[in-house]
Design a protein around this motif. Sequence first.
Motif, PDB file in Angstrom:
ATOM      1  N   PRO A 267       0.794  -1.240   0.000  1.00 29.17           N
ATOM      2  CA  PRO A 267       0.000   0.000   0.000  1.00 29.17           C
ATOM      3  C   PRO A 267       0.823   1.285   0.000  1.00 29.17           C
ATOM      4  O   PRO A 267       0.470   2.250  -0.675  1.00 29.17           O
ATOM      5  CB  PRO A 267      -0.841  -0.129   1.278  1.00 29.17           C
ATOM      6  N   LEU A 268       1.923   1.316   0.763  1.00 28.89           N
ATOM      7  CA  LEU A 268       2.721   2.543   0.811  1.00 28.89           C
ATOM      8  C   LEU A 268       3.392   2.809  -0.532  1.00 28.89           C
ATOM      9  O   LEU A 268       3.440   3.953  -1.005  1.00 28.89           O
ATOM     10  CB  LEU A 268       3.769   2.445   1.917  1.00 28.89           C
ATOM     11  N   LEU A 269       3.912   1.776  -1.166  1.00 31.00           N
ATOM     12  CA  LEU A 269       4.547   1.954  -2.470  1.00 31.00           C
ATOM     13  C   LEU A 269       3.512   2.319  -3.531  1.00 31.00           C
ATOM     14  O   LEU A 269       3.804   3.097  -4.451  1.00 31.00           O
ATOM     15  CB  LEU A 269       5.305   0.688  -2.866  1.00 31.00           C
TER      16      LEU A 269
ATOM     17  N   LEU B 105      10.082   5.974   0.810  1.00 28.98           N
ATOM     18  CA  LEU B 105      11.097   5.500   1.760  1.00 28.98           C
ATOM     19  C   LEU B 105      10.463   4.626   2.841  1.00 28.98           C
ATOM     20  O   LEU B 105      11.011   3.575   3.206  1.00 28.98           O
ATOM     21  CB  LEU B 105      11.816   6.688   2.396  1.00 28.98           C
ATOM     22  N   LEU B 106       9.287   5.043   3.328  1.00 30.57           N
ATOM     23  CA  LEU B 106       8.571   4.221   4.303  1.00 30.57           C
ATOM     24  C   LEU B 106       8.170   2.888   3.686  1.00 30.57           C
ATOM     25  O   LEU B 106       8.227   1.834   4.338  1.00 30.57           O
ATOM     26  CB  LEU B 106       7.326   4.956   4.811  1.00 30.57           C
ATOM     27  N   GLY B 107       7.757   2.937   2.414  1.00 32.23           N
ATOM     28  CA  GLY B 107       7.361   1.716   1.725  1.00 32.23           C
ATOM     29  C   GLY B 107       8.505   0.739   1.559  1.00 32.23           C
ATOM     30  O   GLY B 107       8.324  -0.477   1.677  1.00 32.23           O
TER      31      GLY B 107
ATOM     32  N   SER C 230       7.076  -4.805   0.878  1.00 33.42           N
ATOM     33  CA  SER C 230       7.945  -5.652   0.056  1.00 33.42           C
ATOM     34  C   SER C 230       7.942  -5.115  -1.375  1.00 33.42           C
ATOM     35  O   SER C 230       6.939  -5.266  -2.085  1.00 33.42           O
ATOM     36  CB  SER C 230       7.450  -7.095   0.066  1.00 33.42           C
ATOM     37  N   PRO C 231       9.037  -4.464  -1.807  1.00 32.83           N
ATOM     38  CA  PRO C 231       9.063  -3.914  -3.163  1.00 32.83           C
ATOM     39  C   PRO C 231       8.827  -4.980  -4.237  1.00 32.83           C
ATOM     40  O   PRO C 231       8.252  -4.676  -5.292  1.00 32.83           O
ATOM     41  CB  PRO C 231      10.483  -3.335  -3.270  1.00 32.83           C
TER      42      PRO C 231
ATOM     43  N   ARG D  50       3.427  -7.934  -8.979  1.00 33.28           N
ATOM     44  CA  ARG D  50       2.111  -8.558  -9.151  1.00 33.28           C
ATOM     45  C   ARG D  50       1.118  -7.649  -9.857  1.00 33.28           C
ATOM     46  O   ARG D  50      -0.006  -8.053 -10.139  1.00 33.28           O
ATOM     47  CB  ARG D  50       1.534  -8.944  -7.787  1.00 33.28           C
ATOM     48  N   MET D  51       1.501  -6.394 -10.099  1.00 34.34           N
ATOM     49  CA  MET D  51       0.573  -5.444 -10.730  1.00 34.34           C
ATOM     50  C   MET D  51       0.170  -5.915 -12.117  1.00 34.34           C
ATOM     51  O   MET D  51       0.997  -6.343 -12.911  1.00 34.34           O
ATOM     52  CB  MET D  51       1.199  -4.052 -10.829  1.00 34.34           C
TER      53      MET D  51
END
Length: 310
Positions: A38-40, A205-207, A212-213, A218-219
């Motif tokens: 979600p953060l990324l 940065l929080l992401g 998990s980058p 999966r997008m």
Amino acid sequence: MNIRTGGVWGAHLGMLVWALLVGLSFPAVGLLSEGLPPLLLTAMRFAIAALAVLPLVWGAPGLVPSRPGAWLYALMGLCLAGFFGTMFWAAHRTTALSMATLYVSVPLLAYMLGRMIRVEQRALGLLALLLLGALGALGLAWAEAKGDLSRMQLGPGEAGFFVGCMASALYPVLSKFGLVRGWLSPHAGVRTLWSLVLGGVLIALLGLIFNSPAAMARMTLSDLLLVTYLGMFSSGVTFWLQQRATATLTPAAVTAYGYLVPFVSMLLLFIQQPQALSLVWLPGGVMVMAAILLLLRRDVRMRSPVAMSH
């Protein structure tokens, strides 16, 4: 209609559109594939929004901020990162009802923070309207929970999300503070751009720390299209509308439109599930709408030629 009241009407109408776009964004987010970080995703939304805004503000006054302006934009970006970061962190540690209830505090917090740094005037009438809207939003949360308040809790998740609510309330206060002192660009698009860029970098940065980058792989194409839509409208346009309104309205008045978001969600629920329509939604819905209409009436009257002459 004179220029002053015309500007107030425009700011309030813009915030009505803001509430509609934010309310419509929740069903869109629900269509995204499960398991995406979600953060990324939020950082990606901000990046898309910033790219969309950049051509519109190229050459605008204040595009390159002054030193105090740069520091203030950094603090505003930190507010955005703080809100989104704590929201996603708290989502796994508390209930949606508890978060919705705590979010009601944002306009009241904005009023108090605005009073502290003197961008809000002492106004008991405004405070009463904010309390009316807060009660209405709580009524809608109660109706959505079907009167079952046992799901509300108080713990570390709620404490963390409340810190995020304080960061969200501080964002328009800092914007108003910078505008009053001439540190930020008078162009709403420029302020939107820098908020998106700095907020997006901090959220990314929080992401990288908490998400998990690799999960971004999966997008799907539909996910990419949805994130693009959310970036351009639910982030870019809404931030611009908020910054545009901040130049005319007080931080508390701007954040008060957050009370309309659950109202929009309620209307969407009735469209999708007509059987959900019942009188239990009426008290909260009436109080929210009354608070917004009275807020508009108050601001227009305060900027009328008669009021300005006193």
